[in-house]
Design a protein around this motif. Structure first.
Motif, PDB file in Angstrom:
ATOM      1  N   ASN A  40      14.042  -2.108  -3.087  1.00 58.86           N
ATOM      2  CA  ASN A  40      13.289  -1.093  -3.832  1.00 58.86           C
ATOM      3  C   ASN A  40      13.891  -0.714  -5.169  1.00 58.86           C
ATOM      4  O   ASN A  40      13.152  -0.399  -6.109  1.00 58.86           O
ATOM      5  CB  ASN A  40      13.116   0.172  -2.970  1.00 58.86           C
ATOM      6  CG  ASN A  40      12.146  -0.062  -1.844  1.00 58.86           C
ATOM      7  OD1 ASN A  40      12.536  -0.221  -0.700  1.00 58.86           O
ATOM      8  ND2 ASN A  40      10.865  -0.119  -2.175  1.00 58.86           N
ATOM      9  N   ASN A  41      15.238  -0.738  -5.281  1.00 56.96           N
ATOM     10  CA  ASN A  41      15.807  -0.341  -6.574  1.00 56.96           C
ATOM     11  C   ASN A  41      15.501  -1.399  -7.627  1.00 56.96           C
ATOM     12  O   ASN A  41      15.254  -1.084  -8.794  1.00 56.96           O
ATOM     13  CB  ASN A  41      17.310  -0.051  -6.463  1.00 56.96           C
ATOM     14  CG  ASN A  41      18.121  -1.277  -6.132  1.00 56.96           C
ATOM     15  OD1 ASN A  41      17.647  -2.165  -5.438  1.00 56.96           O
ATOM     16  ND2 ASN A  41      19.350  -1.321  -6.630  1.00 56.96           N
ATOM     17  N   ASN A  42      15.464  -2.691  -7.191  1.00 57.26           N
ATOM     18  CA  ASN A  42      15.063  -3.744  -8.132  1.00 57.26           C
ATOM     19  C   ASN A  42      13.657  -3.467  -8.641  1.00 57.26           C
ATOM     20  O   ASN A  42      13.382  -3.516  -9.848  1.00 57.26           O
ATOM     21  CB  ASN A  42      15.068  -5.121  -7.452  1.00 57.26           C
ATOM     22  CG  ASN A  42      16.446  -5.523  -6.964  1.00 57.26           C
ATOM     23  OD1 ASN A  42      17.081  -4.784  -6.231  1.00 57.26           O
ATOM     24  ND2 ASN A  42      16.891  -6.697  -7.363  1.00 57.26           N
ATOM     25  N   ILE A  47       0.833  -1.206   0.000  1.00 53.15           N
ATOM     26  CA  ILE A  47       0.000   0.000   0.000  1.00 53.15           C
ATOM     27  C   ILE A  47       0.866   1.255   0.000  1.00 53.15           C
ATOM     28  O   ILE A  47       0.518   2.270  -0.603  1.00 53.15           O
ATOM     29  CB  ILE A  47      -0.934   0.001   1.239  1.00 53.15           C
ATOM     30  CG1 ILE A  47      -1.954  -1.132   1.112  1.00 53.15           C
ATOM     31  CG2 ILE A  47      -1.645   1.331   1.395  1.00 53.15           C
ATOM     32  CD1 ILE A  47      -2.759  -1.373   2.364  1.00 53.15           C
ATOM     33  N   LEU A  48       2.035   1.195   0.679  1.00 57.37           N
ATOM     34  CA  LEU A  48       2.873   2.386   0.816  1.00 57.37           C
ATOM     35  C   LEU A  48       4.091   2.361  -0.107  1.00 57.37           C
ATOM     36  O   LEU A  48       4.924   3.250  -0.044  1.00 57.37           O
ATOM     37  CB  LEU A  48       3.363   2.485   2.272  1.00 57.37           C
ATOM     38  CG  LEU A  48       2.263   2.558   3.336  1.00 57.37           C
ATOM     39  CD1 LEU A  48       2.859   2.368   4.720  1.00 57.37           C
ATOM     40  CD2 LEU A  48       1.529   3.874   3.260  1.00 57.37           C
ATOM     41  N   ASP A  49       4.181   1.334  -0.962  1.00 60.11           N
ATOM     42  CA  ASP A  49       5.373   1.155  -1.782  1.00 60.11           C
ATOM     43  C   ASP A  49       5.653   2.377  -2.660  1.00 60.11           C
ATOM     44  O   ASP A  49       4.739   2.934  -3.251  1.00 60.11           O
ATOM     45  CB  ASP A  49       5.180  -0.085  -2.672  1.00 60.11           C
ATOM     46  CG  ASP A  49       6.443  -0.449  -3.418  1.00 60.11           C
ATOM     47  OD1 ASP A  49       6.615   0.013  -4.559  1.00 60.11           O
ATOM     48  OD2 ASP A  49       7.256  -1.179  -2.841  1.00 60.11           O
ATOM     49  N   PRO A  50       6.933   2.777  -2.775  1.00 59.91           N
ATOM     50  CA  PRO A  50       7.234   3.966  -3.588  1.00 59.91           C
ATOM     51  C   PRO A  50       6.814   3.801  -5.049  1.00 59.91           C
ATOM     52  O   PRO A  50       6.379   4.748  -5.681  1.00 59.91           O
ATOM     53  CB  PRO A  50       8.763   4.096  -3.492  1.00 59.91           C
ATOM     54  CG  PRO A  50       9.170   3.255  -2.362  1.00 59.91           C
ATOM     55  CD  PRO A  50       8.118   2.241  -2.120  1.00 59.91           C
ATOM     56  N   THR A  51       6.928   2.574  -5.561  1.00 58.80           N
ATOM     57  CA  THR A  51       6.633   2.364  -6.974  1.00 58.80           C
ATOM     58  C   THR A  51       5.180   1.957  -7.192  1.00 58.80           C
ATOM     59  O   THR A  51       4.533   2.412  -8.123  1.00 58.80           O
ATOM     60  CB  THR A  51       7.544   1.260  -7.543  1.00 58.80           C
ATOM     61  OG1 THR A  51       8.868   1.497  -7.129  1.00 58.80           O
ATOM     62  CG2 THR A  51       7.476   1.203  -9.048  1.00 58.80           C
ATOM     63  N   PHE A  52       4.682   1.090  -6.344  1.00 58.22           N
ATOM     64  CA  PHE A  52       3.400   0.444  -6.628  1.00 58.22           C
ATOM     65  C   PHE A  52       2.290   0.774  -5.645  1.00 58.22           C
ATOM     66  O   PHE A  52       1.309   0.068  -5.567  1.00 58.22           O
ATOM     67  CB  PHE A  52       3.585  -1.083  -6.643  1.00 58.22           C
ATOM     68  CG  PHE A  52       4.579  -1.546  -7.663  1.00 58.22           C
ATOM     69  CD1 PHE A  52       5.767  -2.134  -7.265  1.00 58.22           C
ATOM     70  CD2 PHE A  52       4.339  -1.381  -9.012  1.00 58.22           C
ATOM     71  CE1 PHE A  52       6.694  -2.548  -8.202  1.00 58.22           C
ATOM     72  CE2 PHE A  52       5.258  -1.797  -9.955  1.00 58.22           C
ATOM     73  CZ  PHE A  52       6.439  -2.388  -9.547  1.00 58.22           C
ATOM     74  N   GLU A  59       9.954   0.119 -14.310  1.00 62.46           N
ATOM     75  CA  GLU A  59      10.260   1.136 -15.317  1.00 62.46           C
ATOM     76  C   GLU A  59      10.243   2.549 -14.750  1.00 62.46           C
ATOM     77  O   GLU A  59       9.926   3.506 -15.470  1.00 62.46           O
ATOM     78  CB  GLU A  59       9.291   1.020 -16.506  1.00 62.46           C
ATOM     79  CG  GLU A  59       9.423  -0.317 -17.212  1.00 62.46           C
ATOM     80  CD  GLU A  59       8.505  -0.448 -18.404  1.00 62.46           C
ATOM     81  OE1 GLU A  59       8.489   0.471 -19.242  1.00 62.46           O
ATOM     82  OE2 GLU A  59       7.797  -1.464 -18.496  1.00 62.46           O
ATOM     83  N   GLN A  60      10.559   2.675 -13.461  1.00 63.17           N
ATOM     84  CA  GLN A  60      10.650   4.020 -12.886  1.00 63.17           C
ATOM     85  C   GLN A  60      12.041   4.593 -13.080  1.00 63.17           C
ATOM     86  O   GLN A  60      12.215   5.798 -13.154  1.00 63.17           O
ATOM     87  CB  GLN A  60      10.373   3.953 -11.390  1.00 63.17           C
ATOM     88  CG  GLN A  60       8.924   4.114 -11.038  1.00 63.17           C
ATOM     89  CD  GLN A  60       8.752   4.379  -9.559  1.00 63.17           C
ATOM     90  OE1 GLN A  60       9.440   3.784  -8.731  1.00 63.17           O
ATOM     91  NE2 GLN A  60       7.864   5.263  -9.209  1.00 63.17           N
ATOM     92  N   ILE A  61      13.031   3.702 -13.074  1.00 57.76           N
ATOM     93  CA  ILE A  61      14.410   4.157 -13.250  1.00 57.76           C
ATOM     94  C   ILE A  61      15.039   3.304 -14.335  1.00 57.76           C
ATOM     95  O   ILE A  61      14.555   2.217 -14.651  1.00 57.76           O
ATOM     96  CB  ILE A  61      15.241   4.032 -11.954  1.00 57.76           C
ATOM     97  CG1 ILE A  61      15.275   2.569 -11.477  1.00 57.76           C
ATOM     98  CG2 ILE A  61      14.699   4.943 -10.875  1.00 57.76           C
ATOM     99  CD1 ILE A  61      16.183   2.338 -10.284  1.00 57.76           C
TER     100      ILE A  61
END
Lengths: 310, 185
Positions: B12-14, A146-151, B20-22
């Protein structure tokens, strides 16, 4: 003819006869300790021993796979001069204070609602309890998503709805990260307050409410002068337990932020783990873990005295 | 997104790359391994390269994975025999080959090992060993070093600078932390 009431008194043993094992065991002093025995042993082995060993460790310079060197209070002195230690202290108190207030008010509200009679009440109770019942590891993984930076699903919804242009950094911004942890801890801990306070509410006789209503008390006044005084002991005890657990909260914070960003969400337990386990500094880690003790002791003693006075 | 990075943990970097953010990050071969398995389109356009060279040279962090036998082991001879067997080329080769270059071998004897053949995009990891250094290099490995790493002193210094704190202040506070850590030893 006078009838004497039956008594529990047994006939005195015959003079000169030895007491049997059964006789010894049935003495209250012996039997009660026998029943308490397993619990006491468990506490001694898994609570008392680690606690005293922790105090012993904190007085040593002790690294992994090295013998300890007694240094007295040097670890605590080092911590007192460490800016990160004071930041961790602030973080911990802020975290505990805000979550306690939120859980208390939310839990009380939850209990008051669950105490009413309405259709589907039992189902509602079951659902409201879920956050507390679900294993923390599982719920933490859900919150990570829910809080993930990407998703983050929250960010996705808000961006799709046009409310915000780009997602919030729930775990990257220092304030939002602490806020997110507070939200997750409150979500998880509120049912504990709710169910315990509900149990307290259900001991209140409805006669008291009726009498108050007859005297013209509004619902607010009934809450203030009938409900609150009766559940105050329960409130204090549940708050005490919750504060103790929250001071030691570890897995939620470690999994979501690992104390970051830049120590903004490190609390005593997570920082002690990093120092003790990652850096191998068992003595210093123990000292950090014990830093909670004075505050907790004051709180518990204070609340216990207050309870006794009541 | 920039601020997100400050709260990143190991995975997180993976996720950001595969999401496709970085398009560039410092990582082991795990990103390409997962991409080949789950994100073939990304795998097609993914490659590895050495860290850029600066005025002082080119550097990579080495995270050494090793075995040790404690002094108080009940049977050190058996432990040593086990480790000799484990590190024998017969076992070591199989382990390295199964790792998709996630672990790079220390010994030069493995420079031309078959583990480097299946995927030429892993070769930079072999090259990186030439310029790989332990945390704290050129300082010696020590308890103080491991404490400063475990406390993320340098990482937090950069993070605070990135979020806008004064560069002078963050350097000063990191230096103070390091002085305290090293003086205490």
């Amino acid at each position: 003819m006078a009838v004497r009431p039956a008594t529990l008194a047994r006939p005195a043993p015959l003079a000169g006869r030895r007491s049997t094992l059964r006789g010894v065991l049935e003495r209250e002093g012996v039997f009660s300790w026998l029943m308490l025995g397993p619990g006491v042993l468990f506490l001694l082995a898994f609570v008392a021993y680690p606690f005293f060993y922790g105090i012993f460790l904190s007085l040593e310079d002790r690294r992994v796979a090295s013998p300890g060197i007694f240094v007295g209070l040097a670890n605590f002195a080092t911590l007192a001069h460490d800016a990160v230690f004071w930041q961790v202290t602030r973080n911990t108190f802020v975290y505990v204070a805000i979550t306690t207030v939120l859980k208390l008010t939310g839990g009380l509200g939850m209990a008051l609602v669950m105490n009413q009679a309405f259709r589907g009440r039992n189902l509602a109770r079951a659902f409201l309890l879920l956050p507390f019942i679900v294993p923390t590891a599982l719920s933490t993984i859900a919150w990570m998503w829910i809080l993930d930076p990407t998703f983050s699903v929250v960010n996705w919804l808000l961006v799709r709805a046009g409310v915000i242009a780009s997602g919030y950094s729930f775990l990257g911004n220092a304030t939002l990260a602490m806020g997110s942890l507070i939200v997750v801890n409150t979500w998880r801990g509120m049912p504990f307050y709710g169910i315990t306070l509900l149990a307290g509410l259900q001991t209140i006789s409805s006669d008291l409410y009726e009498a108050a209503a007859i005297d013209g008390a509004t619902s607010v006044q009934r809450f203030r002068y009938v409900t609150l005084p009766v559940i105050k002991p329960v409130l204090i005890i549940v708050t005490m337990f919750s504060v103790i657990f929250t001071f030691g909260d570890f897995q939620l914070i470690y999994a979501l932020t690992h104390g970051g960003p830049a120590n903004a969400t490190h609390v005593f337990s997570t920082w002690a783990f990093d120092i003790g386990m990652l850096a191998g500094q068992l003595g210093m880690g123990a000292a950090v873990a014990l830093a909670i003790l004075p505050a907790l002791a004051v709180l518990i003693v204070g609340l216990t005295f207050y309870l006794r006075r009541e | 997104m920039f601020e997100d990075v400050l709260g990143w943990t190991d995975v997180n970097n993976n996720k950001a790359f595969l999401g496709e953010q970085i398009s560039c990050t410092n990582n082991a071969s795990s990103i390409l391994v997962v991409a080949k398995r789950d994100f073939p389109e990304i795998a097609k356009v993914t490659d590895h390269g050495l860290n850029p060279q600066g005025p002082k040279g080119r550097f990579h962090i080495i995270n050494a994975v090793s075995h040790a036998i404690v002094n108080h082991a009940p049977d050190p001879a058996a432990a040593k025999a086990f480790l000799r067997w484990l590190y024998d080329d017969k076992q070591m080769s199989r382990w390295l080959a199964s790792g998709d270059a996630y672990y790079a071998p220390f010994l030069h004897g493995y420079d031309n090992h078959p583990m480097w053949n299946p995927e030429p995009r892993y070769l930079p990891y072999k090259e990186s060993l030439k310029t790989a250094r332990l945390h704290g290099w050129p300082g010696p490995a020590s308890h103080a070093l491991s404490e400063s790493v475990a406390k993320y002193v340098l990482v937090d210094m950069f993070a605070k600078a990135c979020r806008g704190d004064s560069t002078k202040d963050v350097i000063a506070s990191a230096a103070a932390q390091l002085k305290q850590i090293y003086k205490a030893k």
